[in-house]
Structures are given as structure tokens and as C-alpha cells.
Write an enzyme that holds these catalytic residues in place. Structure first.
Site, PDB file in Angstrom:
ATOM      1  N   LYS A 113       3.077  24.986  -3.119  1.00 25.00           N
ATOM      2  CA  LYS A 113       1.798  24.389  -2.705  1.00 25.00           C
ATOM      3  C   LYS A 113       1.885  22.869  -2.836  1.00 25.00           C
ATOM      4  O   LYS A 113       1.230  22.248  -3.667  1.00 25.00           O
ATOM      5  CB  LYS A 113       0.656  24.958  -3.543  1.00 25.00           C
ATOM      6  CG  LYS A 113       0.444  26.452  -3.315  1.00 25.00           C
ATOM      7  CD  LYS A 113      -0.654  27.007  -4.203  1.00 25.00           C
ATOM      8  CE  LYS A 113      -0.823  28.510  -3.981  1.00 25.00           C
ATOM      9  NZ  LYS A 113      -1.856  29.092  -4.872  1.00 25.00           N
TER      10      LYS A 113
ATOM     11  N   GLU B 213       6.687  40.280  -7.140  1.00 25.53           N
ATOM     12  CA  GLU B 213       5.337  40.095  -7.675  1.00 25.53           C
ATOM     13  C   GLU B 213       4.660  41.450  -7.843  1.00 25.53           C
ATOM     14  O   GLU B 213       4.743  42.314  -6.964  1.00 25.53           O
ATOM     15  CB  GLU B 213       4.527  39.233  -6.705  1.00 25.53           C
ATOM     16  CG  GLU B 213       3.061  39.088  -7.061  1.00 25.53           C
ATOM     17  CD  GLU B 213       2.267  38.459  -5.932  1.00 25.53           C
ATOM     18  OE1 GLU B 213       2.214  37.217  -5.893  1.00 25.53           O
ATOM     19  OE2 GLU B 213       1.727  39.203  -5.091  1.00 25.53           O
TER      20      GLU B 213
ATOM     21  N   LYS C 212       6.450  39.601  -2.329  1.00 24.17           N
ATOM     22  CA  LYS C 212       5.049  39.701  -2.737  1.00 24.17           C
ATOM     23  C   LYS C 212       4.439  40.975  -2.158  1.00 24.17           C
ATOM     24  O   LYS C 212       5.113  41.763  -1.493  1.00 24.17           O
ATOM     25  CB  LYS C 212       4.296  38.444  -2.302  1.00 24.17           C
ATOM     26  CG  LYS C 212       4.833  37.181  -2.958  1.00 24.17           C
ATOM     27  CD  LYS C 212       3.878  36.012  -2.780  1.00 24.17           C
ATOM     28  CE  LYS C 212       4.359  34.800  -3.557  1.00 24.17           C
ATOM     29  NZ  LYS C 212       3.378  33.693  -3.538  1.00 24.17           N
TER      30      LYS C 212
ATOM     31  N   ASP D 154       0.933  38.684 -11.588  1.00 20.80           N
ATOM     32  CA  ASP D 154      -0.013  37.845 -10.859  1.00 20.80           C
ATOM     33  C   ASP D 154      -1.458  38.165 -11.246  1.00 20.80           C
ATOM     34  O   ASP D 154      -1.914  39.300 -11.108  1.00 20.80           O
ATOM     35  CB  ASP D 154       0.174  38.045  -9.355  1.00 20.80           C
ATOM     36  CG  ASP D 154      -0.653  37.073  -8.537  1.00 20.80           C
ATOM     37  OD1 ASP D 154      -0.671  35.880  -8.880  1.00 20.80           O
ATOM     38  OD2 ASP D 154      -1.282  37.512  -7.556  1.00 20.80           O
TER      39      ASP D 154
ATOM     40  N   ARG E 219       0.814  -1.219   0.000  1.00 21.03           N
ATOM     41  CA  ARG E 219       0.000   0.000   0.000  1.00 21.03           C
ATOM     42  C   ARG E 219       0.844   1.264   0.000  1.00 21.03           C
ATOM     43  O   ARG E 219       0.545   2.229  -0.718  1.00 21.03           O
ATOM     44  CB  ARG E 219      -0.926  -0.007   1.211  1.00 21.03           C
ATOM     45  CG  ARG E 219      -1.908   1.164   1.302  1.00 21.03           C
ATOM     46  CD  ARG E 219      -2.989   1.064   0.257  1.00 21.03           C
ATOM     47  NE  ARG E 219      -2.652   1.729  -1.007  1.00 21.03           N
ATOM     48  CZ  ARG E 219      -3.180   1.393  -2.163  1.00 21.03           C
ATOM     49  NH1 ARG E 219      -4.005   0.375  -2.256  1.00 21.03           N
ATOM     50  NH2 ARG E 219      -2.849   2.042  -3.271  1.00 21.03           N
TER      51      ARG E 219
END
Length: 288
Positions: free
Chosen positions: A133, A199, A165, A220, A98
Site C-alpha cells: 500500500k 492468508e 489470499k 488476518d 520544493r
């Protein structure tokens, strides 16, 4: 780079979680001397990733289990293809099954999705990159899978580059400095090898950022028209990264605006694991 110590650390933790005091089912039902041969088989097409991770699950449970990989990371496969053969003590194979599958199914899912993004920007010079992420603890695995699919990696961690940012800039300029002055002060404190990315979310912010001599400007959540205008304004004085609202349906049009890099968190945070199975074909139990 995905190293053996990193693989063993993460896979070992997963095995401990799955069988903290051993595999009660196998220990109860399977004779200790029983052996088995099992095949890792694709139930759908895709791009493979995680071969060494898959192998590690079995090696860490029982070093006597042997895994023969029939495909390399980054290679494509079709439904029905045999990707690996696992042989050895049956208890070890069943206990590791598994965990080995969980990792390679997810990594192959990431590689497959990344390959689709890369195909969608074919004919442009844009490169597809991931983001931070990622699943906590699995970043090295998921970043490797992105590379298996033909993509590239953004900064691996907060320690790797300076990426300012909007919230960083708000704090940085609170003392009265302009964006350009603040960024020039930042650049003066950095070594010549440290990358500086900033950014922006509006076209009118670009000139002030460019004046600070940054390395990359991230546009962005820009519209396609504004992306084209931004590329023209920057005029190769910095790399141009596009981010936000990047999907398989939009990424081709974004690439054709002339940006250099397209980052997408979806490569890792919204992926579907591929359907792979481990099927025992031959099992041999000792004669009583």
C-alpha cells in the site's frame, strides 16, 4: 535497495512535472550569476530519510549546486537541527527546493512513524514490516524510508513471492481440490527458493494450510486471543504474520501474542510528512 538510477528516474519526472519549461519566477527575478547558501532545517523532531533523494533534486537541476548532508538516513534529529547545507547558483536552488523538500519530508515522516512502531514492540521478537500500500511510483522511496525507521520490507512486488489470499484460494479450490491438495500442487511447481505465504481469517483454516508445508501463515484480522491460539497451533512450523487493525495503540499487544511479523499499511499510506524547511541564509547577486 534504493539505487541512483531509480532516484534519478523518479526525481527527474517530478522536476519535469514541476517546471516543464523551466522556473519562470526564478528566471524573471533572480540574476543568472546570483549564488546562495541555504539550510535544510528541522521544525520538529523525527528520524531522517531521503538524503540522497534530496541531493538528487538539486544535482539534476544544476550540477553546480552542492549539497552537504549533516545527518545520515536512520538518524534522529531534534527541532531546530540543521540537516543539510545547499550552496551554489541561486536559480538552481530555488527551482529544486520544493521537489527536494517534498521527497525528504514524506520519507522522514515514514521513517519517524516506523520508528514509533518499532519502539512499541521493543522487548518482543516481532518485526515491523510494510505492505504494497505505497504511493504508485514511489515504492522504492517509501520502502527505503521504512528501513530508515528500523522496519523491514515485505515482498517488493507481485513478482517476488507467492502470497495466497482468500480470493486466490477460492479460485484454486473451485475444481474440487482441498486447500491442502491445492497448495501442495502449488508448492510442487515452485522453486525451492520461492517463499510461499498463505492468508487465513479463521483458526479452523490453519491445519489445512500447515499440512501443505507453507513458509508463512498470515493471521488476518484476528483478535488477540485468536492470535495467541494461532501461534500455539502453528507451533513454529511456519512463520506467523499478523495483519489487520494494526495501529500504534494496538501493535504492542499484537507483538506480545508471539507472532513473528506484523505488517501495517499505515506506515506508508497514512503517514504525515514531517515539517522541514529550506531557508536561504546568504544570497549574493552580481554587482551591476
Amino acid at each position: 535497495m534504493l539505487t541512483r538510477p531509480a532516484i534519478d528516474r523518479v526525481v527527474g519526472a517530478a522536476l519535469d512535472e514541476d517546471a516543464p519549461w523551466g522556473d519562470l519566477t526564478s528566471a524573471t527575478l533572480i540574476p543568472e550569476a546570483a549564488t546562495a547558501i541555504a539550510s535544510l532545517t528541522a521544525r520538529e523532531e523525527g528520524v531522517f530519510s531521503g538524503g540522497e533523494v534530496f541531493s538528487a533534486a538539486f544535482r539534476l537541476v544544476d550540477p553546480r549546486v552542492e549539497v552537504s548532508l549533516h545527518i545520515a538516513d536512520g538518524e534522529r534529529f531534534a527541532a531546530g537541527d540543521r540537516l543539510a547545507t545547499v550552496t551554489g547558483p541561486a536559480r538552481g536552488i530555488l527551482q529544486a527546493e520544493r521537489i527536494g523538500l517534498n521527497f525528504t519530508q514524506r520519507m522522514s515522516g515514514i521513517a519517524t512513524l516506523t520508528a514509533r512502531y518499532v519502539e512499541a514492540v521493543d522487548g518482543t521478537h516481532a518485526r515491523i514490516v510494510d505492505t504494497r500500500k505505497t504511493t504508485p511510483g514511489l515504492r522504492a522511496f517509501e520502502r527505503h524510508a521504512v528501513r530508515s525507521g528500523g522496519g523491514h520490507n515485505h515482498r517488493f512486488s507481485l513478482s517476488d513471492a507467492v502470497m495466497a489470499k482468500d480470493n486466490h484460494l477460492a479460485v484454486l479450490t473451485a475444481g474440487g481440490l482441498s486447500v491442502t491438495e491445492a497448495l501442495l500442487a502449488v508448492r510442487a511447481r515452485l522453486s525451492h527458493t520461492t517463499h510461499l505465504e498463505v492468508e487465513v481469517d479463521r483458526l479452523d483454516q490453519i491445519d489445512a494450510v500447515l499440512a501443505a508445508g507453507v513458509d508463512t501463515i498470515m493471521l488476518d484480522n484476528f483478535s488477540l486471543d485468536d492470535l495467541r491460539t494461532g501461534v500455539d497451533l502453528i507451533a513454529r512450523r511456519a512463520l506467523v504474520e499478523a495483519s489487520g487493525n494494526v495501529t500504534l495503540e494496538t501493535v504492542g499487544a499484537i507483538a506480545r501474542t508471539g507472532v513473528d511479523v506484523i505488517s501495517s499499511g499505515a506506515l506508508t499510506h497514512s503517514v504525515r510528512a514531517l515539517d522541514l524547511g529550506l531557508d536561504v541564509s546568504i544570497a549574493t547577486a552580481p554587482v551591476a
